[in-house]
Write a protein that holds these residues in place. Sequence first.
Motif, PDB file in Angstrom:
ATOM      1  N   ALA A  38       0.827  -1.206   0.000  1.00  0.00           N
ATOM      2  CA  ALA A  38       0.000   0.000   0.000  1.00  0.00           C
ATOM      3  C   ALA A  38       0.863   1.259   0.000  1.00  0.00           C
ATOM      4  O   ALA A  38       0.574   2.228  -0.709  1.00  0.00           O
ATOM      5  CB  ALA A  38      -0.935  -0.002   1.205  1.00  0.00           C
ATOM      6  N   GLU A  39       1.944   1.246   0.770  1.00  0.00           N
ATOM      7  CA  GLU A  39       2.808   2.425   0.841  1.00  0.00           C
ATOM      8  C   GLU A  39       3.567   2.643  -0.466  1.00  0.00           C
ATOM      9  O   GLU A  39       3.845   3.781  -0.851  1.00  0.00           O
ATOM     10  CB  GLU A  39       3.777   2.271   2.011  1.00  0.00           C
ATOM     11  N   ILE A  40       3.861   1.565  -1.158  1.00  0.00           N
ATOM     12  CA  ILE A  40       4.499   1.698  -2.471  1.00  0.00           C
ATOM     13  C   ILE A  40       3.504   2.237  -3.494  1.00  0.00           C
ATOM     14  O   ILE A  40       3.830   3.085  -4.320  1.00  0.00           O
ATOM     15  CB  ILE A  40       5.066   0.335  -2.933  1.00  0.00           C
ATOM     16  N   ALA A  41       2.270   1.744  -3.434  1.00  0.00           N
ATOM     17  CA  ALA A  41       1.248   2.145  -4.401  1.00  0.00           C
ATOM     18  C   ALA A  41       0.805   3.590  -4.208  1.00  0.00           C
ATOM     19  O   ALA A  41       0.557   4.308  -5.186  1.00  0.00           O
ATOM     20  CB  ALA A  41       0.035   1.217  -4.292  1.00  0.00           C
ATOM     21  N   ALA A  42       0.710   4.017  -2.957  1.00  0.00           N
ATOM     22  CA  ALA A  42       0.208   5.368  -2.680  1.00  0.00           C
ATOM     23  C   ALA A  42       1.069   6.011  -1.586  1.00  0.00           C
ATOM     24  O   ALA A  42       0.636   6.136  -0.436  1.00  0.00           O
ATOM     25  CB  ALA A  42      -1.256   5.316  -2.255  1.00  0.00           C
ATOM     26  N   PRO A  43       2.275   6.437  -1.922  1.00  0.00           N
ATOM     27  CA  PRO A  43       3.165   7.035  -0.922  1.00  0.00           C
ATOM     28  C   PRO A  43       2.536   8.244  -0.229  1.00  0.00           C
ATOM     29  O   PRO A  43       2.041   9.162  -0.883  1.00  0.00           O
ATOM     30  CB  PRO A  43       4.383   7.466  -1.756  1.00  0.00           C
ATOM     31  N   GLY A  44       2.536   8.197   1.095  1.00  0.00           N
ATOM     32  CA  GLY A  44       1.987   9.303   1.866  1.00  0.00           C
ATOM     33  C   GLY A  44       0.478   9.331   1.946  1.00  0.00           C
ATOM     34  O   GLY A  44      -0.088  10.192   2.636  1.00  0.00           O
ATOM     35  N   ALA A  45      -0.203   8.424   1.241  1.00  0.00           N
ATOM     36  CA  ALA A  45      -1.669   8.437   1.250  1.00  0.00           C
ATOM     37  C   ALA A  45      -2.243   7.068   1.601  1.00  0.00           C
ATOM     38  O   ALA A  45      -3.423   6.808   1.367  1.00  0.00           O
ATOM     39  CB  ALA A  45      -2.201   8.885  -0.110  1.00  0.00           C
ATOM     40  N   ALA A  46      -1.402   6.187   2.165  1.00  0.00           N
ATOM     41  CA  ALA A  46      -1.841   4.828   2.484  1.00  0.00           C
ATOM     42  C   ALA A  46      -2.149   4.685   3.964  1.00  0.00           C
ATOM     43  O   ALA A  46      -1.389   5.157   4.816  1.00  0.00           O
ATOM     44  CB  ALA A  46      -0.764   3.825   2.070  1.00  0.00           C
ATOM     45  N   ARG A  47      -3.274   4.047   4.242  1.00  0.00           N
ATOM     46  CA  ARG A  47      -3.655   3.744   5.622  1.00  0.00           C
ATOM     47  C   ARG A  47      -4.054   2.274   5.685  1.00  0.00           C
ATOM     48  O   ARG A  47      -4.715   1.764   4.774  1.00  0.00           O
ATOM     49  CB  ARG A  47      -4.817   4.636   6.071  1.00  0.00           C
ATOM     50  N   THR A  48      -3.642   1.597   6.726  1.00  0.00           N
ATOM     51  CA  THR A  48      -3.986   0.186   6.855  1.00  0.00           C
ATOM     52  C   THR A  48      -4.882  -0.026   8.063  1.00  0.00           C
ATOM     53  O   THR A  48      -4.936   0.784   8.981  1.00  0.00           O
ATOM     54  CB  THR A  48      -2.722  -0.678   6.979  1.00  0.00           C
TER      55      THR A  48
END
Length: 247
Positions: A38-48
């Motif tokens: 998720a962090e790779i796909a959306a840097p700075g905009a990922a929440r788990t």
Amino acid sequence: MKIAVVSITRHGIALAGKVVAALPGAQLFAPEKFQAEAEIAAPGAARTYVGKVGDQVPALFAAFDGIVAIVSLGAVVRLIAPHLRSKETDPAVVVVDEAGKFAIPVLSGHLGGANELAGHLATALGATPVLTTASDARQTLAVDLLGRELGWTFEATHDEVVRASAAVVNDEPVALVQEAGSEDWWTHHANGRSGPLPANLQRFSRLEDVALEKFGAVLWISERAMPSALVAPLAGKRIVYRPGKPA
């Protein structure tokens, strides 16, 4: 719009990154086990999150104007069903398949903006928007969107909107009376219409010129008060649009 992009699979998260990139300010929500992806796909905009995706729905409904779910359509229907309230308050929900081929509005297509959101995603992803609302499928007038892109507001009860919408899509005679506001609203309507105004809409420049008994609905664009003599005859069959002052 504040948009949440939800994906629950590794392949879906990769596509979710493209969705987030196409929607400024959007946030990606994914299971904790896919945090790295998720962090790779959306840097700075990922929440788990921890636990089931269904447990996240109440918070997403409360915090976001729209939800893009890269989840199967059937699963999304089951997940959101217990939380539906009304078309005036429910967020827009759009489903995108993992292959990125289709963008399907599921909830709040008109007032919530799901149809518009699906159209935007279709352009960004090279997908096909699957619009099933009658007015969009037939490229006719959506009475609850008339003038929206121009900042107009409308006054009508839920039943009046339903009646007027049915009259338009069923090709009943509908009077469209414009006494104020820009006349260039059709090209802006519902993200733009390329065809002519629907044939069942008859235009007038004054409300008093309309033979009310001949029309299934009356759409009145004006800034003046409803003439007292017409309040009763128009009850239940009119929508009033207020253009307001030009910017």
